[in-house]
Design a protein around this motif. Structure first.
Motif, short mmCIF file in Angstrom:
data_model
loop_
_atom_site.label_atom_id
_atom_site.label_comp_id
_atom_site.label_asym_id
_atom_site.label_seq_id
_atom_site.Cartn_x
_atom_site.Cartn_y
_atom_site.Cartn_z
N ARG A 74 0.83 -1.20 0.00
CA ARG A 74 0.00 0.00 0.00
C ARG A 74 0.86 1.25 0.00
N MET A 75 0.43 2.24 -0.76
CA MET A 75 1.17 3.49 -0.77
C MET A 75 1.07 4.15 0.61
N LEU A 76 2.19 4.69 1.10
CA LEU A 76 2.18 5.36 2.39
C LEU A 76 1.35 6.65 2.32
N SER A 77 0.93 7.13 3.48
CA SER A 77 0.22 8.41 3.53
C SER A 77 1.23 9.54 3.31
N ALA A 78 0.71 10.71 2.99
CA ALA A 78 1.59 11.87 2.77
C ALA A 78 2.47 12.11 4.00
N ARG A 79 1.87 11.97 5.18
CA ARG A 79 2.62 12.23 6.40
C ARG A 79 3.78 11.23 6.57
N ASP A 80 3.51 9.97 6.28
CA ASP A 80 4.57 8.96 6.39
C ASP A 80 5.64 9.14 5.31
N LEU A 81 5.20 9.58 4.14
CA LEU A 81 6.17 9.83 3.06
C LEU A 81 7.11 10.98 3.46
N LEU A 82 6.58 11.97 4.16
CA LEU A 82 7.42 13.07 4.64
C LEU A 82 8.45 12.57 5.65
N VAL A 83 8.04 11.59 6.45
CA VAL A 83 8.98 11.01 7.43
C VAL A 83 10.14 10.34 6.68
#
Ligand SMILES: [Zn+2]
Length: 286
Positions: free
Chosen positions: A64-73
């Motif tokens: 699953r694609m990560l959420s925007a917040r997790d991608l920023l991490v």
């Protein structure tokens, strides 16, 4: 489709979603639904950037694609931190942060250009807080406390410095891609319709044993992947068997019709899901 082609198609889809949502957002950033478009554009832009630089890190469990917040991490952990709240992601990791301009002509003064996309992580994180507040507040009242501001839209906009995004959102590229996907599906639907006609109505009805299909594809206890039956867009029977769905809405089936043989590929499903998503965001904003 081999793995490389699949990866490229996914990246192109992300660039396309980024472009479409940014475009809709740019027309009226204060419209209802704008925050949904913002989230959608941001998630796809960040996923594209992460996948390009650190393939595999853009997705979490079960792909699953990560959420925007997790991608920023991920970006903060893997990228080059610049001034506070800003992370640089290199375009070409074999080169330094600044490279000679390719447009340099003999006799010109040498110019350096950035070999990175600037990700304004702090501003984007704040923007995500705001869109979440707005989406939440609208469920209870009509008065969100804070709206998306210029700095948030700018932080989104600079992501299109990434060559994969700027390349794919060039109007021609986008139009050609969209036309290709929809014409591939049109051709497939036309083929299935010819097959259906050759089959004849009696045989089609005989095959359209929905109860039998339901039994056959009923999930066993503990099954993770559920096969769904959908109305087929070609023959109209509820015999479109979809063992999986698009990765974004988890709504548009990928599979085959057991009556007319219509096949919907993952690319077509993602494209339909994207169109559906944008239409809903716009309808909500009306
Ligand atoms: Zn069908």
């Amino acid at each position: 489709m081999d793995q490389k082609e699949r990866f490229d198609a996914t990246q192109q889809r992300r660039a396309k979603q980024f472009a479409l949502c940014s475009y809709a957002l740019g027309r009226d950033p204060s419209a209802r639904g704008a925050e949904a478009l913002f989230d959608q554009a941001l998630t796809n832009g960040l996923a594209l950037i992460v996948a390009h630089m650190w393939p595999g890190k853009e997705s979490g469990r079960r792909g699953r694609m990560l959420s925007a917040r997790d991608l920023l991490v991920v970006i903060k952990a893997e990228g080059i931190s610049a001034e506070s709240g800003v992370t640089r992601v290199l375009h070409d990791p074999a080169k330094p942060e600044f490279v000679k301009s390719p447009w340099f002509e003999p006799g010109d003064e040498e110019r350096l250009v950035a070999n990175f996309t600037e990700v304004r992580t702090s501003v984007l994180e704040r923007a995500l807080d705001i869109t979440q507040e707005i989406r939440h507040a609208r469920e209870v009242s009509d008065n969100p406390t804070e709206a998306l501001a210029e700095e948030h839209l700018e932080a989104l906009d600079v992501l299109s410095d990434h060559p994969e995004i700027s390349h794919a959102i060039s109007v021609e590229g986008l139009a050609a891609y969209e036309t290709k996907v929809s014409s591939d599906d049109d051709a497939e639907q036309a083929r299935a319709a010819r097959y259906l006609e050759a089959l004849g109505e009696d045989e089609a009805q005989r095959r359209a044993d929905v109860d039998e299909l339901r039994d056959r594809f009923a999930p066993a206890p503990g099954d993770v992947d559920i096969t769904t039956l959908e109305d087929c867009p070609v023959c109209g029977y509820e015999t479109f068997v979809a063992p999986s769905r698009d990765g974004y809405l988890d709504e548009v089936g990928i599979g085959h019709c057991f009556v007319c043989s219509y096949e919907r590929t993952d690319i077509v499903a993602e494209d339909l899901a994207n169109t559906l998503y944008i239409r809903r965001a716009i309808e909500r904003s009306d």
